[in-house]
Design a protein around this motif. Structure first.
Motif, PDB file in Angstrom:
ATOM      1  N   PHE A 211       0.823  -1.202   0.000  1.00 50.72           N
ATOM      2  CA  PHE A 211       0.000   0.000   0.000  1.00 50.72           C
ATOM      3  C   PHE A 211       0.863   1.261   0.000  1.00 50.72           C
ATOM      4  O   PHE A 211       0.495   2.276  -0.588  1.00 50.72           O
ATOM      5  N   LEU A 212       2.016   1.205   0.646  1.00 47.69           N
ATOM      6  CA  LEU A 212       2.933   2.344   0.608  1.00 47.69           C
ATOM      7  C   LEU A 212       3.478   2.543  -0.805  1.00 47.69           C
ATOM      8  O   LEU A 212       3.572   3.680  -1.292  1.00 47.69           O
ATOM      9  N   TYR A 213       3.811   1.456  -1.473  1.00 45.81           N
ATOM     10  CA  TYR A 213       4.305   1.551  -2.842  1.00 45.81           C
ATOM     11  C   TYR A 213       3.209   2.048  -3.783  1.00 45.81           C
ATOM     12  O   TYR A 213       3.484   2.794  -4.742  1.00 45.81           O
ATOM     13  N   MET A 214       1.966   1.636  -3.547  1.00 43.76           N
ATOM     14  CA  MET A 214       0.873   2.122  -4.377  1.00 43.76           C
ATOM     15  C   MET A 214       0.636   3.621  -4.172  1.00 43.76           C
ATOM     16  O   MET A 214       0.281   4.344  -5.107  1.00 43.76           O
ATOM     17  N   TRP A 215       0.849   4.090  -2.948  1.00 44.39           N
ATOM     18  CA  TRP A 215       0.758   5.531  -2.685  1.00 44.39           C
ATOM     19  C   TRP A 215       1.825   6.279  -3.470  1.00 44.39           C
ATOM     20  O   TRP A 215       1.552   7.332  -4.066  1.00 44.39           O
ATOM     21  N   ALA A 216       3.056   5.761  -3.487  1.00 47.52           N
ATOM     22  CA  ALA A 216       4.132   6.389  -4.254  1.00 47.52           C
ATOM     23  C   ALA A 216       3.805   6.394  -5.740  1.00 47.52           C
ATOM     24  O   ALA A 216       4.109   7.356  -6.460  1.00 47.52           O
ATOM     25  N   GLU A 217       3.160   5.329  -6.199  1.00 43.79           N
ATOM     26  CA  GLU A 217       2.761   5.252  -7.610  1.00 43.79           C
ATOM     27  C   GLU A 217       1.707   6.293  -7.937  1.00 43.79           C
ATOM     28  O   GLU A 217       1.742   6.916  -9.003  1.00 43.79           O
TER      29      GLU A 217
ATOM     30  N   ALA B  51       6.930  -5.705  -3.021  1.00 41.81           N
ATOM     31  CA  ALA B  51       5.913  -4.662  -2.848  1.00 41.81           C
ATOM     32  C   ALA B  51       5.702  -3.832  -4.100  1.00 41.81           C
ATOM     33  O   ALA B  51       4.622  -3.275  -4.295  1.00 41.81           O
ATOM     34  N   GLY B  52       6.712  -3.759  -4.976  1.00 40.04           N
ATOM     35  CA  GLY B  52       6.595  -2.909  -6.150  1.00 40.04           C
ATOM     36  C   GLY B  52       6.184  -3.631  -7.414  1.00 40.04           C
ATOM     37  O   GLY B  52       5.230  -3.237  -8.086  1.00 40.04           O
ATOM     38  N   LEU B  53       6.874  -4.699  -7.748  1.00 43.08           N
ATOM     39  CA  LEU B  53       6.640  -5.371  -9.033  1.00 43.08           C
ATOM     40  C   LEU B  53       5.711  -6.578  -8.926  1.00 43.08           C
ATOM     41  O   LEU B  53       4.861  -6.786  -9.787  1.00 43.08           O
ATOM     42  N   LEU B  54       5.865  -7.373  -7.876  1.00 45.87           N
ATOM     43  CA  LEU B  54       5.064  -8.589  -7.764  1.00 45.87           C
ATOM     44  C   LEU B  54       3.706  -8.334  -7.108  1.00 45.87           C
ATOM     45  O   LEU B  54       2.685  -8.835  -7.553  1.00 45.87           O
TER      46      LEU B  54
END
Length: 470
Positions: free
Chosen positions: A123-129, A211-214
């Motif tokens: 969810f943190l990575y999705m926020w950055a996205e 967390a980012g790609l998979l």
């Protein structure tokens, strides 16, 4: 009536086939707001504060939480654990496992949806996205667009943030095994240990990939919990479910239209519940193992229901029995069994922790020589005595031996002083007149007692060997 949840075929699943090597479907999660998201954000904030903050807390001149592998010591604030105490760690992991079983029987996969590290970092990575590439529709268009300066800049910004988060995660993790303040200095001055650099790199890459790609691939294919969770589910387990009786038949309509007049249910078939799902499933198809119980679809559906002036709860936390109009049974044998076992284990753990000895004593006989006769005719055995001081202060001990009143102990001159959190190893000799030998093998007991604190005491048994008794 069985308490198991019945298996249901999804629409169009007859004679379905799956390509194990199919290309991954890109999932772009839509932005939403709601109660359960706020709860998750609060939980994530607390977890991040603990993970990244505790490593920087000092306690009595050292790092509060530190797994000091070279010294074989595990520090948690005022407590210090030695290798012989690590059985408590194993027992704690067992308690955590039973705690997860208990929570799963009661409330499904709430651990996955709110506290699992994979979910938290995803969810943190999705926020950055979202802050670098825009909202869902903008990201879909950006991925389909040709490579331009704007696309390159946005992609570079996203991956830079992803790598930075992964790097901070790796440094913090290694910082729990190597004092983090010294580690930061070593990294800045390029003098860090090679193994430290390797593990930082490893966890940076692992975080970036998972967390980012998979992302959902970890939850669906790699996590074993997704596979065996169904064993613990029953018809009274709290799960995220769609109320088909209320929502079907689905269909679009005007906001001011009466759905009953048009023969429709409350579901307007907007597919927003699918667009906010981090694993890309349609919750309206029923319970699926891919569902991590994050309740994103609940928040999104409630927003839609508010706009349509319909009651909330078309998608909600509920049970199979409740959906079918039955009564949910909270107290049931399986849940009570896990709860009782959990209480017993927690009680045993607390008692063991409270009775954890502050001093340890280990005695090993010299196996090279069973015994020897010394001047005066006495029989002598040699031992290696190890005294473990687990306190934060230097301790002085008196050493004695029990087994026979005429037995004498010959230890190094001077007091046995042991530094804080240290191990003292000394050779000692025990002598006995052979006339007092009752057998060739006698049980003896070594005891230590603190000179300044008599409560610091320990004992250890060994054997005294001698010649055959005539």
């Amino acid at each position: 009536m069985s308490d198991k949840i019945p298996v249901k075929n999804l629409p169009g699943d007859k004679d379905a086939s799956f390509d194990l090597y199919a290309k991954r479907k890109d999932i772009q999660v839509r932005y939403y707001q709601g109660l359960f998201k706020n709860l998750r954000v609060a939980g994530v904030a607390i977890l991040f504060l603990l993970y990244f903050g505790v490593a920087w807390i000092d306690w009595d001149g050292r790092q509060a939480v530190l797994w000091d592998l070279p010294a074989r010591q595990f520090h948690i604030f005022s407590a210090t654990f030695q290798p012989q105490d690590f059985f408590l760690l194993s027992f704690l992991l067992i308690i955590c496992a039973f705690g997860l079983f208990f929570i799963t029987v009661f409330a499904g996969r709430v651990w996955c949806g709110y506290a699992c590290p994979q979910t938290v970092w995803t969810f943190l990575y999705m926020w950055a996205e979202r802050i670098t590439e825009g909202e869902r529709n903008a990201r879909v268009k950006l991925n389909k667009a040709a490579w331009t300066g704007n696309k390159l800049l946005r992609k570079a910004a996203k991956h830079t943030i992803w790598i930075s988060i992964g790097l901070l995660t790796g440094i913090t993790f290694v910082g729990y095994f190597t004092p983090i303040r010294g580690l930061m200095v070593e990294l800045v001055t390029f003098s860090a240990n090679g193994w430290a650099v390797f593990w930082i790199f490893f966890f940076t890459v692992a975080t970036y990939l998972n967390a980012g790609l998979l992302r959902e691939q970890v939850c669906i294919y790699m996590c074993p919990y997704a596979r065996f969770q169904s064993v613990m589910f029953d018809r009274d387990t709290l799960i995220v479910s769609y109320d088909a009786k209320r929502g079907d038949p689905r269909g679009s309509r005007r906001k001011d239209a009466d759905p009953k007049t048009n023969g429709l249910g409350d579901c307007i078939d907007c597919n927003i519940c699918v667009q906010v799902c981090p694993t890309g499933i349609d919750i309206r198809d029923g319970l699926q193992y891919e569902c991590i119980g994050c309740a994103a679809c609940v928040d999104a559906c409630d927003e839609v229901m508010d706009k349509m002036n319909y009651p909330r709860g078309l998608i909600r936390y509920t049970t199979e029995n409740n959906l079918e109009g039955g009564k949910t049974h909270i107290l049931r044998p399986r849940l009570l069994g896990y709860g009782l076992a959990l209480l017993v284990m927690v009680g045993f753990f607390v008692v063991s922790l409270s009775n954890l000895a502050q001093v340890g004593l280990d005695v090993q006989r010299d196996r090279n020589v069973l015994f020897r006769e010394v001047r005066g005719g006495n029989i002598e055995n040699v031992y290696i005595v190890r005294i473990h001081n687990k306190t934060r202060e230097t301790q002085r001990f008196n050493l004695s031996v029990e087994g026979h009143p005429q037995m004498s102990l010959h230890a190094p001159a001077g007091e046995l002083a042991v530094d804080p959190n240290s191990l003292l190893q000394v050779p000692v000799n025990v002598q006995l007149d052979p006339g007092y030998l009752e057998s060739t093998n006698m049980t003896i007991t070594f005891r230590i007692e603190g000179q300044d604190n008599i409560e610091l005491s320990a004992s250890a048994e060994s054997r005294f060997m001698g010649p055959r008794v005539r």
